[in-house]
Write a protein that holds these residues in place. Sequence first.
Motif, PDB file in Angstrom:
ATOM      1  N   ALA A   1       5.138 -15.665  16.911  1.00  0.00           N
ATOM      2  CA  ALA A   1       5.401 -14.975  18.171  1.00  0.00           C
ATOM      3  C   ALA A   1       6.864 -15.058  18.596  1.00  0.00           C
ATOM      4  O   ALA A   1       7.343 -14.195  19.334  1.00  0.00           O
ATOM      5  CB  ALA A   1       4.505 -15.550  19.265  1.00  0.00           C
ATOM      6  N   ASP A   2       7.586 -16.096  18.149  1.00  0.00           N
ATOM      7  CA  ASP A   2       8.987 -16.246  18.544  1.00  0.00           C
ATOM      8  C   ASP A   2       9.952 -15.613  17.554  1.00  0.00           C
ATOM      9  O   ASP A   2      11.161 -15.832  17.611  1.00  0.00           O
ATOM     10  CB  ASP A   2       9.337 -17.718  18.735  1.00  0.00           C
ATOM     11  CG  ASP A   2       9.025 -18.572  17.503  1.00  0.00           C
ATOM     12  OD1 ASP A   2       8.535 -18.008  16.502  1.00  0.00           O
ATOM     13  OD2 ASP A   2       9.261 -19.795  17.556  1.00  0.00           O
TER      14      ASP A   2
ATOM     15  N   PRO B   1       9.941  -8.943  15.402  1.00  0.00           N
ATOM     16  CA  PRO B   1       8.643  -9.078  14.731  1.00  0.00           C
ATOM     17  C   PRO B   1       8.225  -7.855  13.936  1.00  0.00           C
ATOM     18  O   PRO B   1       7.643  -7.982  12.862  1.00  0.00           O
ATOM     19  CB  PRO B   1       7.675  -9.354  15.881  1.00  0.00           C
ATOM     20  CG  PRO B   1       8.358  -8.866  17.112  1.00  0.00           C
ATOM     21  CD  PRO B   1       9.818  -9.060  16.863  1.00  0.00           C
TER      22      PRO B   1
ATOM     23  N   ASP C   1      -2.720 -11.967  14.127  1.00  0.00           N
ATOM     24  CA  ASP C   1      -1.962 -11.856  15.374  1.00  0.00           C
ATOM     25  C   ASP C   1      -1.366 -10.456  15.482  1.00  0.00           C
ATOM     26  O   ASP C   1      -0.596 -10.015  14.621  1.00  0.00           O
ATOM     27  CB  ASP C   1      -0.848 -12.908  15.476  1.00  0.00           C
ATOM     28  CG  ASP C   1      -0.309 -13.046  16.896  1.00  0.00           C
ATOM     29  OD1 ASP C   1      -0.538 -12.154  17.733  1.00  0.00           O
ATOM     30  OD2 ASP C   1       0.348 -14.075  17.175  1.00  0.00           O
TER      31      ASP C   1
ATOM     32  N   CYS D   1       0.773  -9.545  17.658  1.00  0.00           N
ATOM     33  CA  CYS D   1       2.046  -9.557  18.396  1.00  0.00           C
ATOM     34  C   CYS D   1       3.103  -8.640  17.777  1.00  0.00           C
ATOM     35  O   CYS D   1       3.903  -8.054  18.517  1.00  0.00           O
ATOM     36  CB  CYS D   1       2.576 -10.976  18.578  1.00  0.00           C
ATOM     37  SG  CYS D   1       3.349 -11.712  17.140  1.00  0.00           S
TER      38      CYS D   1
ATOM     39  N   CYS E   1       3.853  -5.283  19.309  1.00  0.00           N
ATOM     40  CA  CYS E   1       4.754  -5.247  20.471  1.00  0.00           C
ATOM     41  C   CYS E   1       4.191  -4.430  21.633  1.00  0.00           C
ATOM     42  O   CYS E   1       4.946  -3.820  22.409  1.00  0.00           O
ATOM     43  CB  CYS E   1       6.127  -4.706  20.072  1.00  0.00           C
ATOM     44  SG  CYS E   1       6.915  -5.638  18.734  1.00  0.00           S
TER      45      CYS E   1
ATOM     46  N   THR F   1      -5.242 -12.145  18.110  1.00  0.00           N
ATOM     47  CA  THR F   1      -4.304 -13.182  18.542  1.00  0.00           C
ATOM     48  C   THR F   1      -4.180 -14.256  17.466  1.00  0.00           C
ATOM     49  O   THR F   1      -5.006 -14.348  16.558  1.00  0.00           O
ATOM     50  CB  THR F   1      -4.764 -13.878  19.840  1.00  0.00           C
ATOM     51  OG1 THR F   1      -6.002 -14.557  19.588  1.00  0.00           O
ATOM     52  CG2 THR F   1      -4.953 -12.894  20.980  1.00  0.00           C
ATOM     53  N   TRP F   2      -3.147 -15.070  17.610  1.00  0.00           N
ATOM     54  CA  TRP F   2      -3.062 -16.354  16.908  1.00  0.00           C
ATOM     55  C   TRP F   2      -3.201 -17.418  17.985  1.00  0.00           C
ATOM     56  O   TRP F   2      -4.141 -17.327  18.779  1.00  0.00           O
ATOM     57  CB  TRP F   2      -1.755 -16.461  16.099  1.00  0.00           C
ATOM     58  CG  TRP F   2      -1.735 -17.666  15.184  1.00  0.00           C
ATOM     59  CD1 TRP F   2      -2.580 -17.900  14.129  1.00  0.00           C
ATOM     60  CD2 TRP F   2      -0.853 -18.795  15.261  1.00  0.00           C
ATOM     61  NE1 TRP F   2      -2.282 -19.115  13.537  1.00  0.00           N
ATOM     62  CE2 TRP F   2      -1.221 -19.685  14.221  1.00  0.00           C
ATOM     63  CE3 TRP F   2       0.197 -19.141  16.100  1.00  0.00           C
ATOM     64  CZ2 TRP F   2      -0.558 -20.903  13.996  1.00  0.00           C
ATOM     65  CZ3 TRP F   2       0.862 -20.351  15.873  1.00  0.00           C
ATOM     66  CH2 TRP F   2       0.477 -21.211  14.835  1.00  0.00           C
TER      67      TRP F   2
ATOM     68  N   ASN G   1      -0.507 -12.949  23.740  1.00  0.00           N
ATOM     69  CA  ASN G   1       0.345 -11.816  23.377  1.00  0.00           C
ATOM     70  C   ASN G   1      -0.025 -10.611  24.235  1.00  0.00           C
ATOM     71  O   ASN G   1      -0.781 -10.746  25.207  1.00  0.00           O
ATOM     72  CB  ASN G   1       0.235 -11.510  21.872  1.00  0.00           C
ATOM     73  CG  ASN G   1      -1.186 -11.138  21.441  1.00  0.00           C
ATOM     74  OD1 ASN G   1      -2.017 -10.742  22.262  1.00  0.00           O
ATOM     75  ND2 ASN G   1      -1.463 -11.243  20.146  1.00  0.00           N
TER      76      ASN G   1
END
Length: 325
Positions: free
Chosen positions: A50-51, A55, A102, A104, A107, A127-128, A132
Amino acid sequence: MIFDLHCDTLWKIQNTKDGSLQKDSFLQIDEEKLFSAGYFAQCFAMYVPADTPMPKRTLDELIARYYQELVNCERIRPVLAFDDFARNRAEGKISAVLTMEDACPLCGDIGNLYAVHKKGVKMIALTWNFPNEVGYPNYRGFVRGKKPDMFTPETERGLTDFGFLLVEEMNRLGIVVDVSHLSDKGFFDVLSVTKKPIMASHSNARCVCRNVRNLTDEMLFALAENGGVTGINYATGFLCEDEQKGRQTIDYAVEHIRYIRKKIGVEHIALGSDFDGIQTDIELSDCSKTPLLLQALERSDFTTNEIEKIAYKNALRVFRDNMES
């Protein structure tokens, strides 16, 4: 034949110097191990933290790496349409299914869903372990590098408005909705809107092991009503609360399978190893050992038909019901 719904092999290949599907390697999954065990199909999950600064670009790099790995493999072929499963099998090839762990990297943009669909993604775990744009995971207040609270589920926060839209569009496109990692509330939110069978690609029974990543009886009953499946996860902490005992992966996996069969029937059980995301010092240390689990089921009085359903037929049915309708 064996159909495994989840592994982290792509992530490991991308993040280690010598990782490769093409050779007998340190990976828990590679071409030779899959072939020696008689695999029918393997899902390859793409995980983007996620960081990650960009992504979507990282996801595109993973997709490109996936197809490059398959080009170099003689006995693994991608699944782009449901008929590819049968075609690959007839040609003596193992089917590879591209998935995401995930959402994410989408976006919060539904256009990115259409893009990954065109590139062959067939299942997405919403999700993880972090919230998100889609919803909330079942680990509350997760901090990377620290052991999470594995016993207190997230029951209040589920899907976002975008999450509901995403599930509807995944249904329309034929992409399987994967609820492993998703909060308890999110699980039931998905079932309130989906018109297709879902997967919990790597989740076990919470009444056998209290880890919140596993499914409660109520969730199992709802999964059965939906026609979905849960893939048995070989990670020690999802098999047994005593992780040392959990290294006896075969016995504990059989216990989860027996429990779920008793509750909702064998039609809703599949395999979701989590290979290359779990320990190697366990009985099921890599994918070549998976036949040992099927042999243990046979010794536990499972019929040939039941074992075939668990090994590959149930997973194949859910992909058919999503991809063909």
